[in-house]
Motif scaffolding. Structure first.
Motif, PDB file in Angstrom:
ATOM      1  N   ALA A 112       0.792  -1.317   0.068  1.00 44.87           N
ATOM      2  CA  ALA A 112       0.164   0.220   0.098  1.00 44.87           C
ATOM      3  C   ALA A 112       0.710   1.104  -0.185  1.00 44.87           C
ATOM      4  CB  ALA A 112      -0.874  -0.170   1.346  1.00 44.87           C
ATOM      5  N   ARG A 113       2.048   1.068   0.737  1.00 44.03           N
ATOM      6  CA  ARG A 113       2.800   2.287   0.743  1.00 44.03           C
ATOM      7  C   ARG A 113       3.450   2.998  -0.803  1.00 44.03           C
ATOM      8  NH1 ARG A 113       4.816  -0.225   5.357  1.00 44.03           N
ATOM      9  NH2 ARG A 113       4.195   0.827   7.285  1.00 44.03           N
ATOM     10  N   ILE A 114       3.757   1.627  -1.293  1.00 44.29           N
ATOM     11  CA  ILE A 114       4.110   2.077  -2.863  1.00 44.29           C
ATOM     12  C   ILE A 114       3.203   2.412  -3.550  1.00 44.29           C
ATOM     13  CG2 ILE A 114       5.356   0.744  -4.698  1.00 44.29           C
ATOM     14  CD1 ILE A 114       7.108   0.870  -2.219  1.00 44.29           C
ATOM     15  N   MET A 115       2.006   1.866  -3.638  1.00 44.46           N
ATOM     16  CA  MET A 115       0.756   2.328  -4.186  1.00 44.46           C
ATOM     17  C   MET A 115       0.396   3.831  -4.021  1.00 44.46           C
ATOM     18  SD  MET A 115      -3.108   1.220  -4.201  1.00 44.46           S
ATOM     19  CE  MET A 115      -3.618   2.033  -2.648  1.00 44.46           C
ATOM     20  N   ASN A 116       0.442   4.072  -2.698  1.00 42.25           N
ATOM     21  CA  ASN A 116       0.320   5.606  -2.111  1.00 42.25           C
ATOM     22  C   ASN A 116       1.171   6.598  -3.092  1.00 42.25           C
ATOM     23  OD1 ASN A 116      -2.094   4.605  -0.999  1.00 42.25           O
ATOM     24  ND2 ASN A 116      -0.855   4.455   0.991  1.00 42.25           N
ATOM     25  N   MET A 117       2.270   5.979  -3.060  1.00 41.41           N
ATOM     26  CA  MET A 117       3.572   6.827  -3.337  1.00 41.41           C
ATOM     27  C   MET A 117       3.305   7.261  -4.915  1.00 41.41           C
ATOM     28  SD  MET A 117       7.488   5.610  -2.689  1.00 41.41           S
ATOM     29  CE  MET A 117       7.531   4.342  -4.048  1.00 41.41           C
ATOM     30  N   MET A 118       2.809   6.254  -5.600  1.00 36.94           N
ATOM     31  CA  MET A 118       2.708   6.281  -7.088  1.00 36.94           C
ATOM     32  C   MET A 118       1.341   7.049  -7.304  1.00 36.94           C
ATOM     33  SD  MET A 118       4.766   3.383  -9.106  1.00 36.94           S
ATOM     34  CE  MET A 118       4.101   2.059  -8.022  1.00 36.94           C
ATOM     35  N   ARG A 119       0.242   6.745  -6.514  1.00 36.43           N
ATOM     36  CA  ARG A 119      -0.969   7.063  -6.736  1.00 36.43           C
ATOM     37  C   ARG A 119      -1.283   8.615  -6.337  1.00 36.43           C
ATOM     38  NH1 ARG A 119      -6.283   4.594  -6.697  1.00 36.43           N
ATOM     39  NH2 ARG A 119      -7.821   5.952  -5.859  1.00 36.43           N
ATOM     40  N   GLU A 120      -1.039   8.853  -5.408  1.00 34.29           N
ATOM     41  CA  GLU A 120      -1.164  10.334  -4.860  1.00 34.29           C
ATOM     42  C   GLU A 120      -0.015  11.274  -5.033  1.00 34.29           C
ATOM     43  OE1 GLU A 120      -4.046  10.420  -3.698  1.00 34.29           O
ATOM     44  OE2 GLU A 120      -4.430   8.486  -3.021  1.00 34.29           O
ATOM     45  N   ASN A 121      -0.478  12.609  -5.055  1.00 36.07           N
ATOM     46  CA  ASN A 121       0.453  13.596  -5.274  1.00 36.07           C
ATOM     47  C   ASN A 121       0.716  14.600  -3.996  1.00 36.07           C
ATOM     48  OD1 ASN A 121       2.260  15.598  -6.992  1.00 36.07           O
ATOM     49  ND2 ASN A 121       0.582  16.974  -6.864  1.00 36.07           N
ATOM     50  N   ASN A 122       2.203  14.715  -3.817  1.00 42.02           N
ATOM     51  CA  ASN A 122       2.340  15.610  -2.651  1.00 42.02           C
ATOM     52  C   ASN A 122       2.033  14.947  -1.411  1.00 42.02           C
ATOM     53  OD1 ASN A 122       3.531  17.792  -1.339  1.00 42.02           O
ATOM     54  ND2 ASN A 122       1.523  19.060  -1.427  1.00 42.02           N
ATOM     55  N   VAL A 123       2.650  13.677  -0.921  1.00 42.54           N
ATOM     56  CA  VAL A 123       2.384  13.044   0.111  1.00 42.54           C
ATOM     57  C   VAL A 123       3.604  12.586   0.794  1.00 42.54           C
ATOM     58  CG1 VAL A 123       0.146  11.852  -0.610  1.00 42.54           C
ATOM     59  CG2 VAL A 123       2.268  10.779  -1.119  1.00 42.54           C
ATOM     60  N   LYS A 124       3.553  12.315   2.040  1.00 42.46           N
ATOM     61  CA  LYS A 124       4.716  12.251   2.996  1.00 42.46           C
ATOM     62  C   LYS A 124       4.868  10.757   3.306  1.00 42.46           C
ATOM     63  CE  LYS A 124       5.328  15.327   5.999  1.00 42.46           C
ATOM     64  NZ  LYS A 124       5.164  16.176   7.466  1.00 42.46           N
ATOM     65  N   GLY A 125       6.114  10.605   3.650  1.00 43.70           N
ATOM     66  CA  GLY A 125       6.361   8.939   4.122  1.00 43.70           C
ATOM     67  C   GLY A 125       7.882   8.678   4.487  1.00 43.70           C
ATOM     68  N   ILE A 126       8.006   7.439   4.609  1.00 48.45           N
ATOM     69  CA  ILE A 126       9.485   7.018   5.020  1.00 48.45           C
ATOM     70  C   ILE A 126       9.877   6.066   4.275  1.00 48.45           C
ATOM     71  CG2 ILE A 126      11.038   6.275   6.823  1.00 48.45           C
ATOM     72  CD1 ILE A 126       9.499   7.808   8.993  1.00 48.45           C
ATOM     73  N   LEU A 127      10.963   5.995   3.446  1.00 45.08           N
ATOM     74  CA  LEU A 127      11.510   4.985   2.838  1.00 45.08           C
ATOM     75  C   LEU A 127      12.647   4.445   3.370  1.00 45.08           C
ATOM     76  CD1 LEU A 127      10.876   6.297  -0.827  1.00 45.08           C
ATOM     77  CD2 LEU A 127       9.798   4.551   0.073  1.00 45.08           C
ATOM     78  N   THR A 128      12.751   2.948   3.289  1.00 46.70           N
ATOM     79  CA  THR A 128      14.033   2.288   3.963  1.00 46.70           C
ATOM     80  C   THR A 128      14.729   1.658   2.978  1.00 46.70           C
ATOM     81  OG1 THR A 128      12.840   2.314   6.170  1.00 46.70           O
ATOM     82  CG2 THR A 128      14.763   0.832   5.809  1.00 46.70           C
ATOM     83  N   MET A 129      15.961   1.807   2.993  1.00 46.29           N
ATOM     84  CA  MET A 129      16.898   0.719   2.241  1.00 46.29           C
ATOM     85  C   MET A 129      17.722  -0.170   3.248  1.00 46.29           C
ATOM     86  SD  MET A 129      18.249   2.879  -1.140  1.00 46.29           S
ATOM     87  CE  MET A 129      19.761   3.899  -0.161  1.00 46.29           C
ATOM     88  N   GLN A 130      17.827  -1.337   2.999  1.00 44.25           N
ATOM     89  CA  GLN A 130      18.081  -2.079   3.854  1.00 44.25           C
ATOM     90  C   GLN A 130      19.097  -3.439   3.510  1.00 44.25           C
ATOM     91  OE1 GLN A 130      15.908  -2.847   7.328  1.00 44.25           O
ATOM     92  NE2 GLN A 130      17.206  -4.059   8.450  1.00 44.25           N
ATOM     93  N   ASP A 131      20.324  -3.458   3.946  1.00 44.56           N
ATOM     94  CA  ASP A 131      20.990  -4.665   3.334  1.00 44.56           C
ATOM     95  C   ASP A 131      20.927  -5.791   4.420  1.00 44.56           C
ATOM     96  OD1 ASP A 131      21.926  -3.443   1.294  1.00 44.56           O
ATOM     97  OD2 ASP A 131      23.684  -2.592   2.076  1.00 44.56           O
ATOM     98  N   ASN A 132      20.777  -5.497   5.992  1.00 48.57           N
ATOM     99  CA  ASN A 132      20.876  -6.273   6.832  1.00 48.57           C
ATOM    100  C   ASN A 132      20.370  -5.482   8.109  1.00 48.57           C
ATOM    101  OD1 ASN A 132      23.294  -5.418   8.023  1.00 48.57           O
ATOM    102  ND2 ASN A 132      24.222  -6.716   6.404  1.00 48.57           N
ATOM    103  N   SER A 133      20.456  -6.291   9.121  1.00 46.52           N
ATOM    104  CA  SER A 133      19.976  -5.591  10.557  1.00 46.52           C
ATOM    105  C   SER A 133      20.739  -4.645  10.845  1.00 46.52           C
ATOM    106  CB  SER A 133      19.809  -6.954  11.460  1.00 46.52           C
ATOM    107  OG  SER A 133      21.158  -7.448  12.008  1.00 46.52           O
ATOM    108  N   LYS A 134      22.036  -4.447  10.302  1.00 46.63           N
ATOM    109  CA  LYS A 134      22.970  -3.486  10.751  1.00 46.63           C
ATOM    110  C   LYS A 134      23.139  -2.435   9.911  1.00 46.63           C
ATOM    111  CE  LYS A 134      25.984  -6.502  13.981  1.00 46.63           C
ATOM    112  NZ  LYS A 134      27.304  -6.780  14.173  1.00 46.63           N
ATOM    113  N   ASN A 135      22.830  -2.582   8.391  1.00 46.99           N
ATOM    114  CA  ASN A 135      23.101  -1.719   7.610  1.00 46.99           C
ATOM    115  C   ASN A 135      21.814  -1.144   6.828  1.00 46.99           C
ATOM    116  OD1 ASN A 135      26.093  -1.682   7.830  1.00 46.99           O
ATOM    117  ND2 ASN A 135      26.261  -3.626   6.729  1.00 46.99           N
ATOM    118  N   TYR A 136      21.429  -0.094   7.255  1.00 50.62           N
ATOM    119  CA  TYR A 136      20.335   0.459   6.622  1.00 50.62           C
ATOM    120  C   TYR A 136      20.137   2.175   6.501  1.00 50.62           C
ATOM    121  CZ  TYR A 136      19.448   0.713  11.653  1.00 50.62           C
ATOM    122  OH  TYR A 136      19.366   1.024  12.993  1.00 50.62           O
ATOM    123  N   LEU A 137      19.296   2.682   6.149  1.00 51.68           N
ATOM    124  CA  LEU A 137      18.906   3.733   5.733  1.00 51.68           C
ATOM    125  C   LEU A 137      17.614   4.081   5.620  1.00 51.68           C
ATOM    126  CD1 LEU A 137      21.178   5.990   3.282  1.00 51.68           C
ATOM    127  CD2 LEU A 137      18.729   6.219   3.129  1.00 51.68           C
TER     128      LEU A 137
END
Length: 387
Positions: A241-266
């Protein structure tokens, strides 16, 4: 003429005084203020459908508060609201008149409509269609068409009866969950009855609503309900749903996470804006979804001592990762769900005309859809640390 003006003015003053006196004598504990609506259905073996309308109402308590002390009157005009709790009143029947008659058999006060916070559709009701309820609501001028509309797992009546510590009713809690999720999950600002009414019959659009369920006696936002016409077709879990909302709506806020493992993330706290391009070549539609992200890195354990060159590399990496997530979602949307979750159809309608007879869910499922992502990071220093 001047004398007539004076007469009308005096009559107006008398009417205002009489109305003010009448309303002053009506204390708040003698009315039930509506906090939330719930809609359920129950199918019988004979094929008939019993409708259940649940009304969550605030029940105000009172205490004497006059200067006379022990000699104070016990009349309603000498009491004031002390506090409030809520209860649920239910009306059941096969039609609106029967439902209201049955509701009033157990209700000793008048319900004050027009300010309720939530309109709750059970999952079974949503699957069977909500058009009758929407039409019913809009024939009633007292209904609050700005109330938050959601679909719930199980019965709406049961969810309205849930007691949430610190809240007068579950309606207050549900509204707060949806309203405040707009900052972190790319939800639109409004999911209300007016929004449903406008989108349900708009060519090239599919209605979506928040989907809530109860876990460990707590109500939580579990995903998004997607409708085909007026009937719920799918429930997307929050990760989709987060991905859908991100592409469906305009001017919306949220948090995206990039994560390799439990120690390395952004974690990237961002606002996303979208623009859609549409063209048609040999009767095949092509859509280009352009997403522009702007925000801050709020947590980072993947990169250390970030310089200007690395900042650009990180932005490019994030663009690639986001595009991958979006393309996976589009693939599922076109091949698994076979629906237009992104409201792309309205752009084709706007460019090539309405009432063509096209099934836009089929058209979009067979179209070429590309995603282009642009990421801008304002601050890299927030939450920047490493072990």
């Amino acid at each position: 003429m001047k004398r007539m003006k004076i007469v009308w003015f005096l009559m107006a003053l008398i009417l205002i005084f009489m109305y003010a006196k009448k309303t002053a004598d009506t204390s708040i504990q003698n009315i039930d203020i509506l906090g939330g609506f719930g809609y359920d259905i129950k199918k019988s073996t004979k094929g008939t459908i019993e409708k259940t309308f649940s009304y969550s109402v605030y029940n105000f308590k009172s205490s004497a508060s006059t200067k006379e002390g022990l000699f104070s009157s016990s009349s309603p005009s000498n009491t004031e609201a002390k506090g409030a709790e809520s209860s649920v009143v239910v009306g059941r029947g096969t039609n609106l008149g029967e439902i209201r008659q049955n509701r009033q058999l157990t209700l000793n006060k008048n319900i004050v409509p027009g300010i309720h916070r939530v309109t709750l559709f059970s999952e079974e009701k949503a699957v069977n269609g909500i058009e009758d309820i929407i039409n019913l609501e809009f024939t009633n001028g007292k209904v609050n068409d700005r109330s938050t509309a959601v679909v719930c797992k199980g019965k709406a009546e049961d969810m309205l009866r849930i007691n949430i510590p610190g809240y007068q009713s579950s309606s207050d809690y549900i509204e707060g969950v949806i309203v405040n999720s707009t900052s972190y999950n790319f939800l639109a600002k409004e999911y209300n009855l007016l929004d449903i009414y406008l989108k349900m019959d708009t060519e090239g659009r599919n209605l979506v609503m928040p989907y809530v369920e109860t876990k460990d006696k707590i109500i939580e936002l579990a995903g998004m309900a997607v409708f085909k016409d007026d009937k719920m077709a799918y429930v997307l879990p929050m990760n989709e749903a987060r991905i859908m909302n991100m592409m469906r709506e305009n001017n919306v806020k949220g948090i995206l996470t990039m994560q390799d493992n439990s120690k390395n993330y952004l974690n990237y706290d961002t606002v996303v804006k979208r623009k859609i391009k549409c063209n048609k070549v040999n009767e095949k539609y092509n859509f280009e979804v352009n997403l522009s992200f702007n925000g801050d890195i709020i947590e980072n354990t993947m990169f250390k001592d970030i310089n200007e060159k690395e900042q650009k590399q990180i932005s490019k990496l994030m663009e690639r990762k986001i595009e991958e997530q979006c393309n996976r979602f589009i693939s599922n949307m076109q091949n698994k769900y076979k629906m237009d979750f992104l409201d792309l159809g309205i752009y084709a309608v706007a460019k090539y005309g309405r009432d063509t007879g096209a099934n836009w869910n089929e058209v979009v499922s067979n179209s070429n859809i590309t995603v282009k992502v642009k990421v801008k990071v304002d601050k890299f220093g927030m939450g920047h640390y490493g072990s």
